[in-house]
Design a protein around this motif. Sequence first.
Motif, PDB file in Angstrom:
ATOM      1  N   CYS A  94       0.849  -1.191   0.000  1.00 36.21           N
ATOM      2  CA  CYS A  94       0.000   0.000   0.000  1.00 36.21           C
ATOM      3  C   CYS A  94       0.889   1.249   0.000  1.00 36.21           C
ATOM      4  CB  CYS A  94      -0.890  -0.026   1.241  1.00 36.21           C
ATOM      5  SG  CYS A  94      -1.915   1.440   1.447  1.00 36.21           S
ATOM      6  N   ILE A 120       0.208   4.112   1.060  1.00 34.72           N
ATOM      7  CA  ILE A 120      -0.067   4.955   2.221  1.00 34.72           C
ATOM      8  C   ILE A 120       0.587   4.389   3.484  1.00 34.72           C
ATOM      9  CG2 ILE A 120      -1.876   5.982   3.664  1.00 34.72           C
ATOM     10  CD1 ILE A 120      -1.780   7.069   0.756  1.00 34.72           C
ATOM     11  N   CYS A 121       0.334   3.099   3.794  1.00 28.47           N
ATOM     12  CA  CYS A 121       0.819   2.533   5.060  1.00 28.47           C
ATOM     13  C   CYS A 121       1.832   1.398   4.898  1.00 28.47           C
ATOM     14  CB  CYS A 121      -0.366   2.056   5.886  1.00 28.47           C
ATOM     15  SG  CYS A 121      -1.159   0.589   5.196  1.00 28.47           S
ATOM     16  N   THR A 180      -1.361  -5.206  -0.086  1.00 24.49           N
ATOM     17  CA  THR A 180      -2.600  -4.701  -0.685  1.00 24.49           C
ATOM     18  C   THR A 180      -3.711  -5.738  -0.635  1.00 24.49           C
ATOM     19  OG1 THR A 180      -1.933  -5.401  -2.878  1.00 24.49           O
ATOM     20  CG2 THR A 180      -1.370  -3.160  -2.248  1.00 24.49           C
ATOM     21  N   PHE A 213      -4.370  -0.152  -2.754  1.00 18.59           N
ATOM     22  CA  PHE A 213      -4.358   0.123  -1.318  1.00 18.59           C
ATOM     23  C   PHE A 213      -4.697  -1.139  -0.535  1.00 18.59           C
ATOM     24  CE2 PHE A 213      -5.692   3.895  -3.656  1.00 18.59           C
ATOM     25  CZ  PHE A 213      -4.647   4.742  -3.349  1.00 18.59           C
ATOM     26  N   ARG A 217      -9.857   2.798   4.052  1.00 21.61           N
ATOM     27  CA  ARG A 217      -9.290   3.924   4.790  1.00 21.61           C
ATOM     28  C   ARG A 217      -8.113   4.537   4.032  1.00 21.61           C
ATOM     29  NH1 ARG A 217      -4.900   4.457   7.979  1.00 21.61           N
ATOM     30  NH2 ARG A 217      -4.926   6.129   9.514  1.00 21.61           N
ATOM     31  N   CYS A 218      -7.173   3.704   3.584  1.00 15.53           N
ATOM     32  CA  CYS A 218      -6.023   4.217   2.851  1.00 15.53           C
ATOM     33  C   CYS A 218      -6.428   4.796   1.499  1.00 15.53           C
ATOM     34  CB  CYS A 218      -4.964   3.133   2.687  1.00 15.53           C
ATOM     35  SG  CYS A 218      -4.055   2.811   4.225  1.00 15.53           S
ATOM     36  N   ILE A 235      -7.754   8.211   2.275  1.00 13.57           N
ATOM     37  CA  ILE A 235      -6.661   9.128   2.599  1.00 13.57           C
ATOM     38  C   ILE A 235      -6.037   9.647   1.305  1.00 13.57           C
ATOM     39  CG2 ILE A 235      -4.314   9.253   3.544  1.00 13.57           C
ATOM     40  CD1 ILE A 235      -5.297   7.334   5.776  1.00 13.57           C
ATOM     41  N   ASP A 236      -5.786   8.742   0.360  1.00 18.95           N
ATOM     42  CA  ASP A 236      -5.200   9.130  -0.915  1.00 18.95           C
ATOM     43  C   ASP A 236      -6.126  10.083  -1.677  1.00 18.95           C
ATOM     44  OD1 ASP A 236      -3.033   8.591  -2.994  1.00 18.95           O
ATOM     45  OD2 ASP A 236      -4.855   8.105  -4.118  1.00 18.95           O
TER      46      ASP A 236
END
Length: 60
Positions: free
Chosen positions: A3, A5-6, A10, A17, A21-22, A25-26
Motif C-alpha cells: 500500500c 499509504i501505510c 494490498t 491500497f 481507509r487508505c 486518505i489518498d
Amino acid sequence: MTCPICQKDTDAKYRPFCSRRCADIDLGRWLKGSYVIPGTAQEEDDPAPSGQAPEENPRH
C-alpha cells in the motif's frame, strides 16, 4: 505489492491500497492538492495559448 499509504500488503478489493481507509486518505490528498504534477505555472484565465496573440477585432 504494498500500500502506498501505510506499506501493508494490498487487498485486491482496494488495489493498490490495503483498505478503504487508505484509499480515502489518498483521495483526500488529491482533493486538497497535496499531489502536484511538476511543470511550469500558467495563468488560469489565459484565453490564448502561449505564443499566440488574441485577435483584437474578430470577424463574424
